[in-house]
Design a protein around this motif. Structure first.
Motif, PDB file in Angstrom:
ATOM      1  N   LEU A 182      -4.762   3.477   8.917  1.00 36.58           N
ATOM      2  CA  LEU A 182      -4.978   1.989   8.394  1.00 36.58           C
ATOM      3  C   LEU A 182      -6.384   2.210   7.307  1.00 36.58           C
ATOM      4  O   LEU A 182      -6.352   1.560   6.286  1.00 36.58           O
ATOM      5  N   VAL A 183      -7.009   3.246   7.427  1.00 39.26           N
ATOM      6  CA  VAL A 183      -8.272   3.361   6.634  1.00 39.26           C
ATOM      7  C   VAL A 183      -7.831   4.063   5.426  1.00 39.26           C
ATOM      8  O   VAL A 183      -8.173   3.395   4.132  1.00 39.26           O
ATOM      9  N   GLU A 184      -6.577   4.869   5.133  1.00 37.64           N
ATOM     10  CA  GLU A 184      -5.991   5.220   4.067  1.00 37.64           C
ATOM     11  C   GLU A 184      -5.548   3.800   3.175  1.00 37.64           C
ATOM     12  O   GLU A 184      -5.553   3.969   2.105  1.00 37.64           O
ATOM     13  N   VAL A 185      -4.506   3.056   3.977  1.00 41.31           N
ATOM     14  CA  VAL A 185      -3.903   2.126   3.142  1.00 41.31           C
ATOM     15  C   VAL A 185      -4.972   1.236   2.700  1.00 41.31           C
ATOM     16  O   VAL A 185      -4.745   0.657   1.622  1.00 41.31           O
ATOM     17  N   GLY A 186      -6.062   0.948   3.448  1.00 46.78           N
ATOM     18  CA  GLY A 186      -6.971  -0.025   2.999  1.00 46.78           C
ATOM     19  C   GLY A 186      -7.781   0.486   1.883  1.00 46.78           C
ATOM     20  O   GLY A 186      -8.156  -0.136   0.887  1.00 46.78           O
ATOM     21  N   GLY A 187      -8.072   1.833   1.671  1.00 47.28           N
ATOM     22  CA  GLY A 187      -8.589   2.608   0.722  1.00 47.28           C
ATOM     23  C   GLY A 187      -7.804   2.471  -0.644  1.00 47.28           C
ATOM     24  O   GLY A 187      -8.238   2.117  -1.807  1.00 47.28           O
ATOM     25  N   GLN A 188      -6.456   2.487  -0.290  1.00 44.87           N
ATOM     26  CA  GLN A 188      -5.544   2.382  -1.433  1.00 44.87           C
ATOM     27  C   GLN A 188      -5.536   0.947  -2.010  1.00 44.87           C
ATOM     28  O   GLN A 188      -5.432   0.757  -3.150  1.00 44.87           O
ATOM     29  N   LEU A 189      -5.798  -0.066  -1.405  1.00 45.31           N
ATOM     30  CA  LEU A 189      -5.761  -1.348  -1.672  1.00 45.31           C
ATOM     31  C   LEU A 189      -6.999  -1.583  -2.528  1.00 45.31           C
ATOM     32  O   LEU A 189      -7.122  -2.007  -3.688  1.00 45.31           O
ATOM     33  N   ASP A 190      -8.078  -1.058  -2.052  1.00 48.80           N
ATOM     34  CA  ASP A 190      -9.328  -1.097  -2.906  1.00 48.80           C
ATOM     35  C   ASP A 190      -9.332  -0.442  -4.172  1.00 48.80           C
ATOM     36  O   ASP A 190      -9.855  -0.660  -5.058  1.00 48.80           O
ATOM     37  N   ASN A 191      -8.587   0.846  -4.139  1.00 51.34           N
ATOM     38  CA  ASN A 191      -8.432   1.645  -5.347  1.00 51.34           C
ATOM     39  C   ASN A 191      -7.561   0.869  -6.452  1.00 51.34           C
ATOM     40  O   ASN A 191      -7.854   0.739  -7.770  1.00 51.34           O
ATOM     41  N   LEU A 192      -6.689   0.085  -5.770  1.00 45.98           N
ATOM     42  CA  LEU A 192      -5.588  -0.707  -6.702  1.00 45.98           C
ATOM     43  C   LEU A 192      -6.626  -1.802  -7.277  1.00 45.98           C
ATOM     44  O   LEU A 192      -6.366  -2.102  -8.447  1.00 45.98           O
ATOM     45  N   ILE A 193      -7.428  -2.237  -6.685  1.00 44.64           N
ATOM     46  CA  ILE A 193      -8.175  -3.419  -6.867  1.00 44.64           C
ATOM     47  C   ILE A 193      -9.041  -2.960  -8.321  1.00 44.64           C
ATOM     48  O   ILE A 193      -9.104  -3.673  -9.412  1.00 44.64           O
ATOM     49  N   GLU A 194      -9.727  -2.022  -8.182  1.00 39.09           N
ATOM     50  CA  GLU A 194     -10.670  -1.224  -8.666  1.00 39.09           C
ATOM     51  C   GLU A 194      -9.874  -0.940 -10.288  1.00 39.09           C
ATOM     52  O   GLU A 194     -10.119  -1.310 -11.465  1.00 39.09           O
ATOM     53  N   PHE A 195      -8.612  -0.366  -9.966  1.00 38.99           N
ATOM     54  CA  PHE A 195      -7.780  -0.124 -11.095  1.00 38.99           C
ATOM     55  C   PHE A 195      -7.377  -1.106 -12.016  1.00 38.99           C
ATOM     56  O   PHE A 195      -7.585  -0.983 -13.146  1.00 38.99           O
ATOM     57  N   LEU A 196      -6.967  -2.144 -11.270  1.00 39.29           N
ATOM     58  CA  LEU A 196      -6.323  -3.509 -12.054  1.00 39.29           C
ATOM     59  C   LEU A 196      -7.662  -4.088 -12.219  1.00 39.29           C
ATOM     60  O   LEU A 196      -7.555  -4.580 -13.619  1.00 39.29           O
ATOM     61  N   SER A 197      -8.746  -4.228 -12.114  1.00 38.86           N
ATOM     62  CA  SER A 197     -10.027  -5.002 -12.637  1.00 38.86           C
ATOM     63  C   SER A 197     -10.677  -4.168 -13.671  1.00 38.86           C
ATOM     64  O   SER A 197     -11.119  -4.658 -14.763  1.00 38.86           O
ATOM     65  N   ASP A 198     -10.706  -2.871 -13.635  1.00 32.75           N
ATOM     66  CA  ASP A 198     -11.736  -2.024 -14.632  1.00 32.75           C
ATOM     67  C   ASP A 198     -10.960  -1.027 -15.683  1.00 32.75           C
ATOM     68  O   ASP A 198     -11.466  -0.257 -16.017  1.00 32.75           O
ATOM     69  N   LYS A 199      -9.590  -0.803 -15.064  1.00 34.59           N
ATOM     70  CA  LYS A 199      -8.595   0.184 -15.653  1.00 34.59           C
ATOM     71  C   LYS A 199      -9.475   1.394 -15.444  1.00 34.59           C
ATOM     72  O   LYS A 199      -9.314   2.250 -16.507  1.00 34.59           O
ATOM     73  N   ASN A 200      -9.932   1.633 -14.282  1.00 37.84           N
ATOM     74  CA  ASN A 200     -10.727   2.901 -13.673  1.00 37.84           C
ATOM     75  C   ASN A 200      -9.515   3.928 -13.759  1.00 37.84           C
ATOM     76  O   ASN A 200      -8.857   4.040 -12.846  1.00 37.84           O
ATOM     77  N   ARG A 201      -9.361   4.716 -14.795  1.00 33.45           N
ATOM     78  CA  ARG A 201      -8.180   5.878 -14.402  1.00 33.45           C
ATOM     79  C   ARG A 201      -8.664   6.768 -13.008  1.00 33.45           C
ATOM     80  O   ARG A 201      -7.529   7.356 -12.656  1.00 33.45           O
TER      81      ARG A 201
END
Length: 546
Positions: free
Chosen positions: A15-34
């Motif tokens: 659950l923690v890992e998948v939640g982290g993946q969602l946060d990373n996707l939001i960050e990548f989507l919003s800021d194009k953070n490679r």
């Protein structure tokens, strides 16, 4: 049920890992953070390993369980939750892969995507509390979230599709379509997790749709019977996709079945409801009472009175000869009464060969060896089964029952109940009831006996005798009504039932025996001049005994 420490810990990590993946996707989507995109794309192995650990631990715990336990469905639910969480992580990776190909996200609905991903993360936060507390209200919140996500994502996909017609920024818009679809699929994963939470809490396979309809039906029953503490016991799942459960209450330590709950596709349950109601109007006393019916969308649920007694199949296989004779005697009187009282002077053709043709593709799918072409042997031509069936279909058009009666429509031996104390016959599973040739019910009953995969000689003789007893009952009625074509129509009806029943038979020897009997009956019938139908007699000895 107490989950092992390994299952609990790995689920929490997942659950923690998948939640982290969602946060990373939001960050990548919003800021194009490679860097965020890199963290998503290169951690697929970890979620896969966590899922496998949970599956392995569940399997080991299931193997250690005693045979009679309610814990297995809960462990299966845990496996499903782990699989759905890993699927969400996969969808995050796919979305990140789409984004990594873009130079700009200006055409994307970034804020809307981010909001939906936040919603999914909030949904994952409900999983552990729901598991630990067995609080089904939390599972319901997950299901409602899926509905919300589905609606919002459909709207986004429609917008992207419309803008694609402008032929501008097509790569970004296509990526946006895929991401919206991925988020929608994440919502489906949440719905599946909510179903698993319900199954875990109730200790039996269940989904949220079925739980809601079951809860409404049980509330209706509790109000009607003024009885609390009702329990649900799974009974069966039908080939049509319906699930059947018994609702019971403990009475002085004994289980007292109060009703049967059935849910599935709306049109099938509506047919069953209408069939039951029609029996109450046409011939009261045979069908169970409908307690409650409600529908939503393409699904429905039916709460039906539980009928006391034994199925005729159980009596045939497990009870005394005396009880079987009583049941068959009462069945004969009941059928004669129904057929006489519902008779209308309207000739009807059952169309047995047309019915067979409609199901032949399913038969060939399971038994491709039955599909044979024409054969020449010693100068004689033998047509393949398809042309033989077409010939018989044309022949049957001249054969009609001189009258119609109201029939059961699915007259298998396990759809008949006998109550020994009251000496009463009752019918169940009435979704195909209609005015028709009574030979339809007779042939279905006889073949439902024949196809039983029981080989010990004493019980096999008993089964065949039961099939022949219904033939005797029907033949007696035919003589009393001047039905001269009864035997010839029954030959085609038996052929139809023999062929179509093979789609449920995996035993190659039994299936071949049934198929060849069908062909034999059709060939025999085709040799009979319809004007001389009264002279024909079915070779019962060869078909049911030999």
């Amino acid at each position: 049920m107490v989950l092992s420490q390994g299952i609990r810990e790995n689920l929490r990590f997942l659950l923690v890992e998948v939640g982290g993946q969602l946060d990373n996707l939001i960050e990548f989507l919003s800021d194009k953070n490679r860097a965020a995109g890199h963290r998503i794309l290169h951690r697929g192995g970890y979620t896969e390993n966590l899922k496998r650990r949970i599956h392995q631990a569940c399997l080991e715990q299931i193997k250690a369980l005693p045979e009679a336990t309610a814990d297995a469905p809960q462990l299966r639910a845990m496996e499903r939750i782990a699989s759905e969480l890993e699927m969400i992580a996969d969808l995050c990776r796919d979305s990140a892969s789409q984004l990594s190909e873009l130079d700009s996200t200006a055409a994307l609905k970034v804020k809307q995507h981010a909001k939906r991903l936040h919603d999914i993360g909030n949904g994952l936060g409900l999983v552990l509390p729901a598991l630990e507390s067995s609080d089904l209200r939390l599972a319901q919140r997950l299901a409602k979230l899926e509905t919300k996500l589905n609606r919002r994502c459909r709207k986004m996909r429609k917008d992207y599709s419309g803008r694609l017609r402008e032929r501008s920024k097509t790569q970004q818009l296509i990526a946006g379509l895929f991401i919206a679809r991925n988020i929608e699929q994440m919502g489906h994963c949440l719905l599946n997790i909510s179903d698993a939470l319900v199954s875990s809490a109730l200790g039996q396979p269940m989904n949220m749709r079925r739980y809601n309809s079951l809860r409404a039906s049980m509330a209706s029953l509790e109000q009607t019977r003024q009885q609390q503490g009702l329990q649900v016991q799974p009974l069966a799942e039908t080939r049509s996709g319906s699930a059947i459960s018994a609702i019971s209450a403990d009475s002085d330590g004994e289980t007292d079945y109060l009703a049967i709950f059935k849910d599935g596709e709306e049109h099938k349950l509506r047919e069953e409801r209408d069939g039951v109601q029609s029996w109450h109007e046409i011939y009261p006393g045979l069908a169970p009472r409908i307690i409650n019916y409600h529908k939503w969308g393409q699904s429905a649920a039916l709460l039906i009175e539980h009928l006391s007694g034994l199925t005729l199949e159980r009596i045939l296989l497990h009870e005394s000869d005396r009880l079987l004779r009583q049941a068959l005697n009462r069945l004969g009187k009941t059928l004669h009464s129904v057929w006489r009282e519902t008779r209308i002077d309207q000739p009807v053709g059952a169309g047995f060969m047309a019915q067979t043709q409609q199901r032949l593709a399913e038969v060939y799918a399971l038994h491709p060896e039955f599909r044979q072409g024409d054969v020449a042997l010693c100068g004689l031509q033998y047509p393949g089964f398809d042309p033989l069936l077409e010939q018989a279909r044309a022949y049957e058009s001249a054969l009609k029952a001189p009258f119609s009666v109201y029939i059961h429509g699915d007259f298998n031996i396990d759809n008949i109940i006998y109550e020994p104390n009251e000496g009463q016959i009752r019918f169940i599973d009435l979704h195909r009831s209609c005015y028709m040739d009574y030979v339809q019910d007779v042939s279905v009953f006889m073949v439902s006996n024949y196809r039983m995969q029981i080989l010990d000689p004493p019980r096999r003789r008993r089964i065949m005798a039961t099939a022949l007893e219904l033939y005797r009952i029907a033949a007696e009625f035919a003589r009393s009504q001047g039905d001269l074509g009864f035997e010839l129509r029954l030959a085609l009806g038996l052929a139809r039932s023999f062929v179509t029943s093979t789609r449920f038979i995996l035993d190659e020897s039994l299936a071949a025996s049934m198929f060849l009997r069908a062909r034999y009956l059709i060939e025999q019938a085709l040799r009979v001049n319809p004007d001389k139908a009264r002279e024909y007699r079915i070779p019962l000895q060869e078909i049911f005994i030999g």
